[in-house]
Design an enzyme around this catalytic site. Structure first.
Site, mmCIF file in Angstrom:
data_model
loop_
_atom_site.group_PDB
_atom_site.id
_atom_site.type_symbol
_atom_site.label_atom_id
_atom_site.label_comp_id
_atom_site.label_asym_id
_atom_site.label_seq_id
_atom_site.Cartn_x
_atom_site.Cartn_y
_atom_site.Cartn_z
ATOM 1 N N HIS A 6 49.889 57.105 51.138
ATOM 2 C CA HIS A 6 50.141 55.663 51.083
ATOM 3 C C HIS A 6 48.967 54.907 50.463
ATOM 4 C CE1 HIS A 6 53.912 55.085 53.519
ATOM 5 N NE2 HIS A 6 53.673 56.376 53.656
ATOM 6 N N ASP B 41 50.849 47.628 53.697
ATOM 7 C CA ASP B 41 51.727 48.781 53.598
ATOM 8 C C ASP B 41 52.903 48.584 54.550
ATOM 9 O OD1 ASP B 41 51.833 51.898 52.822
ATOM 10 O OD2 ASP B 41 52.414 51.679 54.918
ATOM 11 N N TRP C 151 59.756 59.505 47.137
ATOM 12 C CA TRP C 151 60.004 58.454 46.146
ATOM 13 C C TRP C 151 59.039 58.540 44.964
ATOM 14 C CZ3 TRP C 151 64.098 56.027 44.929
ATOM 15 C CH2 TRP C 151 64.054 54.895 44.108
ATOM 16 N N GLU D 47 58.071 59.831 39.156
ATOM 17 C CA GLU D 47 57.334 60.632 38.176
ATOM 18 C C GLU D 47 58.285 61.485 37.340
ATOM 19 O OE1 GLU D 47 53.430 60.949 41.113
ATOM 20 O OE2 GLU D 47 54.619 62.738 40.705
ATOM 21 N N ALA E 64 61.706 62.292 56.511
ATOM 22 C CA ALA E 64 61.578 60.852 56.252
ATOM 23 C C ALA E 64 62.842 60.329 55.570
ATOM 24 C CB ALA E 64 60.305 60.556 55.453
#
Length: 471
Positions: free
Chosen positions: A13, A115, A363, A368, A383
């Site tokens: 993160h 965040d 994600w 990418e 997740a």
């Protein structure tokens, strides 16, 4: 004008938050950005990453506020209690900043950018009258899902837990198709109140910055315009494409990944990589090996060793791959495939030899892969990855399915037959997804150019931030 960034205490993160800070700094030279660092006990990765940035060419308008941690290393780590415990430190930092600013008549802190898991810090920002924004590092679709779950709970008295292990398909405003409950993250069922409370706090903020772009998730992003949510700013794709990493490692046994790829034909290699936390037990590893061998495809496989159970460690590299792979596998696949440990994912995806990506559907990895025009075979693990996989396969036509509802906590074995089918599909040169991915690759670049959708969205965000100072 100063912005205070507060990433979650994990490297996965912190890196996206730093990339957002860089983007804002590059766009507007009036911005001074401070990043408040919270480190988990014994987390050396965060320190190494910050040290690497400080020794590189990172802007002098980005400053890390890295307070020494007083916490002793523990086997069990309560993430959210840890965030709460850092409130006094942030309060102290903001007190000193506002004191300096009032005495020197310099511009005050315009906003705190949090965040998605740091919502307790809204309380501290509120004490100083500073507006807050969320940086949401997952997709717009998943954000829409958790907003919907909060609406069902608070306005319709419906509990999402009722759908656990069911075959129900649900209508969700941010999705074109009905969403099967079986691809909802297990965390939504086991900790539904946490997600509901999180979304309630999102609604206290002035805006939500999302690492996505209009051309990728148009239906989801448009679903917010008439919803009871803060303003949404899609500013992605934001990625670390320069290879800066906390895990730079030496080639194993002298093997040079990039040199090996240089010798492979164009778009001929399927790359298997399951993220910084991705690993499998021995029985599943053998199924993957059999699938690769039977497929006949060239492959590059990043295989990691699971951490000891009960700890908080990350996967590591095997010292002897033969202890985990089927007997004779390395010899039989010599010349067409390579099994490695940690992989420089961005550099590999960028290579012209890569024709497909078997991925856990994190994600960042999705962004990418699409940036480099590499089709995805979706094998989510934990997740929100199941939702990401559903979106890529069913909503957007940018991926094929290996096993979309896989959850590594259930200890299900995905068979070699299922894996081989996914590999063959993603590597099929005539598959329609290859054309779709090529188109989204171009759109992802266009979104960031002057006048592009994300470029314009970032301009709106900066204008809003400047308005905070004016008022």
């Amino acid at each position: 004008m100063e912005l205070m960034f507060i990433p979650s205490p994990s490297i996965s993160h912190l890196i996206p938050m730093v990339e957002l800070a860089k983007l804002l700094t590059e766009r507007d030279d009036r911005l001074m950005n401070k990043i408040f660092i919270m480190k988990q006990p014994s987390d050396s990765k965060v320190s190494a990453y910050i040290e690497s940035l400080n020794s590189s060419s990172i802007s002098n308008r980005i400053q890390f506020i890295d307070r020494p941690s007083e916490d002793e290393p523990t086997i069990s780590f309560d993430f959210f209690s840890f965030i709460e415990s850092k409130k006094p430190q942030l309060k102290d930092v903001l007190s000193k900043l506002t004191l300096v600013e009032s005495s020197s008549n310099t511009s005050r802190v315009a906003a705190v950018v949090l965040d998605m898991f740091c919502t307790p810090m809204i309380d501290v920002a509120n004490e100083f009258g500073i507006p807050t924004y969320i940086y949401y590092t997952s997709g717009a679709n998943f954000l829409g899902l958790i907003f919907h779950i909060q609406t069902l709970h608070d306005e319709h008295n419906q509990d999402i837990v009722a759908y656990k292990d069911s075959d129900t398909d649900l209508v969700v405003p941010s999705f074109v198709n009905k969403v099967p409950a079986k691809v909802f993250p297990y965390g939504l069922f086991d900790n539904s109140i946490f997600f509901i409370n999180q979304v309630r706090r999102f609604k206290e903020t002035k805006g939500i910055i999302i690492n996505t772009f209009m051309e990728l998730e148009p239906f989801a992003i448009n679903s917010y315009f008439n919803a009871k949510t803060p303003l949404v700013y899609p500013v992605g794709p934001i990625m670390n494409l320069k290879g800066e990493t906390h895990e730079i490692q030496e080639p194993q046994d002298g093997f040079d990944v990039m040199k090996w790829l240089d010798d492979q034909p164009l778009s001929s290699v399927v790359f298997l990589c399951f993220g910084s936390m991705g690993s499998f037990e021995k029985d599943q590893v053998k199924e993957i090996a059999y699938a690769l061998e039977h497929s006949g495809c060239r492959f590059l496989w990043s295989l990691r060793k699971p951490p000891p159970s009960g700890g908080i460690a990350s996967p590591s590299d095997y010292t002897n791959l033969e202890e985990i792979l089927p007997q004779g596998f390395i010899e039989r696949t010599q010349g067409i495939g390579k099994v490695i440990g940690w992989a420089p994912q961005v550099a590999i995806l960028a290579h012209s030899a890569i024709g497909g990506f078997v991925s856990h559907c994190g994600w960042n990895s999705m962004l990418e892969s699409l940036w480099f025009g590499v089709p995805i075979a979706a094998w989510p693990m934990y997740a929100e990855q199941q939702i990401n996989a559903f979106e890529m396969v069913k909503e957007l036509g940018l991926a094929v399915e290996v096993k979309m509802d896989y959850d590594n906590s259930k200890q299900i074995i995905v068979t070699a037959k299922e894996i081989e089918r996914g590999i063959r599909e993603v590597m099929d040169p005539d598959n329609e997804i290859r054309k779709n991915v090529k188109e989204i690759k171009e759109k992802s670049r266009k979104a960031l150019r002057d006048g592009g959708s994300s470029h314009s969205s970032l301009d709106r965000l900066i204008a809003d931030l400047m308005g905070n100072i004016a008022h």
